[in-house]
Design an enzyme around this catalytic site. Structure first.
Site, short mmCIF file in Angstrom:
data_model
loop_
_atom_site.label_atom_id
_atom_site.label_comp_id
_atom_site.label_asym_id
_atom_site.label_seq_id
_atom_site.Cartn_x
_atom_site.Cartn_y
_atom_site.Cartn_z
N TYR A 7 -1.67 -0.94 11.64
CA TYR A 7 -1.63 -1.84 9.72
C TYR A 7 -0.92 -1.90 8.62
O TYR A 7 -0.04 -2.14 7.77
CB TYR A 7 -3.38 -1.62 9.03
CG TYR A 7 -3.08 -1.67 8.30
CD1 TYR A 7 -3.58 -2.92 7.56
CD2 TYR A 7 -3.48 -0.73 6.82
CE1 TYR A 7 -3.49 -3.21 5.89
CE2 TYR A 7 -3.56 -0.62 5.10
CZ TYR A 7 -3.80 -1.84 5.32
OH TYR A 7 -3.85 -2.19 3.58
N LYS B 95 2.60 -3.50 6.63
CA LYS B 95 2.57 -3.36 5.15
C LYS B 95 4.40 -3.58 5.04
O LYS B 95 5.05 -4.19 4.52
CB LYS B 95 1.84 -2.63 4.41
CG LYS B 95 0.69 -2.97 4.76
CD LYS B 95 -0.24 -4.08 3.75
CE LYS B 95 -1.58 -4.20 3.20
NZ LYS B 95 -1.52 -5.63 3.19
N SER C 35 0.46 -1.25 0.01
CA SER C 35 0.25 -0.10 0.14
C SER C 35 0.92 1.69 0.26
O SER C 35 1.90 1.42 0.32
CB SER C 35 -0.53 -0.32 0.52
OG SER C 35 -1.54 1.40 0.89
P1 NAD Z 1 -10.97 -7.16 1.69
O1 NAD Z 1 -11.00 -7.42 3.05
O2 NAD Z 1 -11.91 -6.97 0.55
O3 NAD Z 1 -9.95 -8.30 1.47
C1 NAD Z 1 -9.23 -9.45 2.28
C2 NAD Z 1 -10.04 -10.77 2.50
O4 NAD Z 1 -9.05 -11.68 2.97
C3 NAD Z 1 -11.38 -10.67 2.31
O5 NAD Z 1 -12.01 -11.17 2.03
C4 NAD Z 1 -10.90 -12.02 4.23
O6 NAD Z 1 -12.57 -12.88 4.60
C5 NAD Z 1 -9.94 -12.67 3.89
N1 NAD Z 1 -8.70 -12.67 4.63
C6 NAD Z 1 -8.62 -11.81 5.45
N2 NAD Z 1 -7.43 -12.46 6.91
C7 NAD Z 1 -7.87 -13.57 6.89
C8 NAD Z 1 -6.90 -15.03 7.02
N3 NAD Z 1 -6.45 -15.55 8.25
N4 NAD Z 1 -6.96 -16.23 5.89
C9 NAD Z 1 -8.01 -15.91 4.45
N5 NAD Z 1 -8.67 -15.36 4.16
C10 NAD Z 1 -8.24 -13.81 5.00
O7 NAD Z 1 -9.73 -6.40 1.74
P2 NAD Z 1 -9.38 -5.61 -0.13
O8 NAD Z 1 -9.79 -3.65 -0.10
O9 NAD Z 1 -9.79 -6.43 -1.39
O10 NAD Z 1 -7.37 -6.15 0.30
C11 NAD Z 1 -6.92 -6.94 -0.53
C12 NAD Z 1 -5.54 -6.39 -0.07
O11 NAD Z 1 -5.27 -5.05 -0.69
C13 NAD Z 1 -4.99 -6.63 1.70
O12 NAD Z 1 -3.70 -6.66 1.98
C14 NAD Z 1 -5.05 -4.68 1.63
O13 NAD Z 1 -4.20 -4.34 2.76
C15 NAD Z 1 -4.31 -4.66 0.21
N6 NAD Z 1 -4.73 -2.76 -0.26
C16 NAD Z 1 -6.13 -2.56 -0.34
C17 NAD Z 1 -6.63 -1.21 -0.40
C18 NAD Z 1 -7.75 -0.66 -0.43
O14 NAD Z 1 -7.72 0.79 0.10
N7 NAD Z 1 -8.64 -1.30 0.02
C19 NAD Z 1 -5.32 -0.60 -0.80
C20 NAD Z 1 -4.64 -0.86 -0.01
C21 NAD Z 1 -3.16 -2.25 -0.15
C1 WQD Z 2 -9.67 9.05 0.88
C2 WQD Z 2 -10.55 11.28 1.39
C3 WQD Z 2 -10.87 11.76 3.22
C4 WQD Z 2 -13.89 9.56 4.21
C5 WQD Z 2 -7.32 4.52 3.28
C6 WQD Z 2 -5.78 3.64 4.32
C7 WQD Z 2 -4.69 3.26 3.65
C8 WQD Z 2 -4.85 2.84 2.46
C9 WQD Z 2 -5.89 3.48 1.05
C10 WQD Z 2 -4.49 0.60 3.17
C11 WQD Z 2 -9.60 11.47 2.69
C12 WQD Z 2 -11.78 12.01 2.48
C13 WQD Z 2 -12.64 10.14 4.15
C14 WQD Z 2 -15.28 10.52 4.36
C15 WQD Z 2 -14.28 12.05 3.66
N1 WQD Z 2 -5.66 0.93 2.50
N2 WQD Z 2 -12.93 11.08 3.75
N3 WQD Z 2 -14.89 11.78 4.36
O1 WQD Z 2 -7.87 8.24 4.32
O2 WQD Z 2 -6.77 8.07 1.65
O3 WQD Z 2 -6.67 5.98 2.61
O4 WQD Z 2 -7.69 3.47 2.07
O5 WQD Z 2 -3.87 0.37 2.26
O6 WQD Z 2 -3.83 3.16 4.14
O7 WQD Z 2 -5.48 4.82 5.39
O8 WQD Z 2 -8.62 6.57 1.90
O9 WQD Z 2 -11.09 6.75 1.48
O10 WQD Z 2 -9.84 6.84 3.84
O11 WQD Z 2 -10.04 8.87 2.63
O12 WQD Z 2 -13.26 14.10 3.43
O13 WQD Z 2 -15.87 10.48 5.26
O14 WQD Z 2 -11.13 10.82 1.85
O15 WQD Z 2 -10.09 13.26 4.49
O16 WQD Z 2 -9.14 12.55 2.05
P1 WQD Z 2 -7.43 7.13 2.78
P2 WQD Z 2 -9.90 6.74 2.70
#
Ligand code: NAD
Ligand code: WQD
Length: 345
Positions: free
Chosen positions: A154, A158, A127
């Site tokens: 969290y 990563k 991330s």
């Molecule tokens: P998500 O929660 O929708 O998907 C993750 C899945 O992993 C879920 O279906 C959950 O049930 C499963 N899971 C969790 N722990 C588990 C375990 N111990 N064994 C088996 N399954 C397990 O999340 P997502 O948004 O699809 O994110 C996927 C990946 O991408 C994650 O590693 C997350 O940290 C990373 N990521 C997400 C974002 C975001 O904003 N969505 C941003 C950057 C990185």
């Molecule tokens: C986006 C923008 C808020 C909600 C998070 C995790 C990051 C990554 C992605 C996994 C920001 C604004 C939001 C609301 C708002 N995930 N906002 N009102 O914070 O960039 O990142 O998700 O790795 O680790 O921290 O995403 O969607 O929460 O916010 O104004 O009700 O929207 O301030 O600028 P963020 P977000």
């Protein structure tokens, strides 16, 4: 012969979209998920879109023996895309040990099993959170940008997991890895058959916007309008989940190619930023639906502005995010409408 890929967390938001793209690119997909943050019905959506139902094992990756049994049952697995993790930033501050155990132990188990079962390539979901706090020194951030203080337990998982993969490869383990650092994934498959299923009150912007537009939430608060940005609201790099999914297909082909480096890092975003206000206005324009919103105070811990330099992924992976923002936001709205039609919310 089709190559078989293990997708951990494959019923989740990004995992389900990636499973679709892998199947459409001609791979066999085996999904492992413990369903802690997703629903089994996601498999129906994947099947409706692709005509193929991926193999599914309900396994908790913290359980070494159960995870090992997956490799025994599917001896053809050549690569892994490791999405499974807990991802709620705020919850990780409340429950740090749960986050470290889930996110770190799951990776350790997979890494230990990979050479034993001749699995060559690992794509790891990292991330932009690894670029840390308070604000990046230079924008856009490149893969070489310094990793400053992580924002949460969290975020630490990563950072730690990236280091674990690097140390393991340095130790001579016979595996390769590509680390993908995602910016802000949003949207849903254009079919509206799969999408994001946030639990409870959403923390992330887009589900909050769509739920407010649907009348599930009374009002969206835009957190802060006194930032040093053109309109005063924060800036992020919002990447369409289907474009993001396609980056994984490109990365998988590359990691399984013997001639590439043992470990590589790619930013996966659009390469430019949009402000929170722009997102709300583009959503209203694309959907013709009003969003009830107001300005409120800054949210603690928010970064003012960040977007990625994604030129490395563009040139080396031959991948580019090219879906227009209005189409992306429309896809999020169609998904919200589908959830309403199905009585989910
Ligand atoms: P998500 O929660 O929708 O998907 C993750 C899945 O992993 C879920 O279906 C959950 O049930 C499963 N899971 C969790 N722990 C588990 C375990 N111990 N064994 C088996 N399954 C397990 O999340 P997502 O948004 O699809 O994110 C996927 C990946 O991408 C994650 O590693 C997350 O940290 C990373 N990521 C997400 C974002 C975001 O904003 N969505 C941003 C950057 C990185
Ligand atoms: C986006 C923008 C808020 C909600 C998070 C995790 C990051 C990554 C992605 C996994 C920001 C604004 C939001 C609301 C708002 N995930 N906002 N009102 O914070 O960039 O990142 O998700 O790795 O680790 O921290 O995403 O969607 O929460 O916010 O104004 O009700 O929207 O301030 O600028 P963020 P977000």
């Amino acid at each position: 012969m089709k190559q078989t890929i293990l997708v951990t967390g494959g019923t989740g938001f990004i995992g389900s979209h990636t499973s679709v793209e892998l199947i459409e690119a001609g791979y066999n997909v085996v999904i492992v998920d413990n369903l802690s943050n997703s629903k089994i019905e996601v498999l129906d959506g994947i099947e409706k879109i692709t005509g193929t139902r991926p193999a599914f094992e309900q396994v908790d990756l913290r359980d070494f023996e159960a995870t090992k049994n997956v490799f025994l049952k599917y001896p053809d697995i050549e690569g892994i895309i490791h999405f499974a993790a807990s991802k709620a930033v705020g919850e990780s501050v409340q429950e740090p040990l749960m986050y470290y155990r889930n996110n770190v132990v799951s990776l350790l188990n997979l890494l230990e099993l990979m050479p034993q079962y001749n699995v060559k390539g690992l794509i790891f979901s990292s991330s932009c959170t690894v670029y840390g706090q308070p604000n990046p020194e230079n924008l856009p951030v490149t893969e070489e940008a310094p990793h400053q203080k992580a924002t949460s337990p969290y975020g630490n998982t990563k950072e730690i997991n990236e280091q674990i993969i690097l140390d393991y490869i340095h130790s001579g383990a016979n595996i390769k890895s590509i680390v993908l650092r995602y910016f802000n994934p949003i949207g849903a498959h254009p079919s509206a058959l799969i999408g994001e299923l946030p639990n409870g009150v959403p923390n992330n912007l887009i589900p909050y916007v769509t739920q407010t537009a649907m009348g599930i939430r009374k009002e969206l608060t835009i957190f802060g309008n006194d930032y040093n940005t053109p309109d005063g609201t924060c800036i992020r790099d919002y990447i369409y989940v289907v474009d993001l999914a396609k980056a994984h297909v490109a990365a998988m082909a590359r990691v399984l190619d013997q001639d590439t480096d043992k470990i590589e890092y790619f930013n996966i975003g659009t390469g430019h930023g949009n402000s929170t206000l722009e997102i709300v206005e583009t959503f209203e324009h694309a959907t013709k639906v009003k969003v009830n919103w107001k300005y409120g105070p800054r949210r603690e811990g928010d970064i003012e502005k960040i977007w990625g330099d994604c030129s490395k992924a563009n040139s080396i992976l031959g991948w580019k995010a090219d879906t227009p923002l209005s189409d992306v936001l429309l896809s999020a709205w169609k998904w919200q409408e589908k959830l309403r039609a199905d009585g989910v919310m």
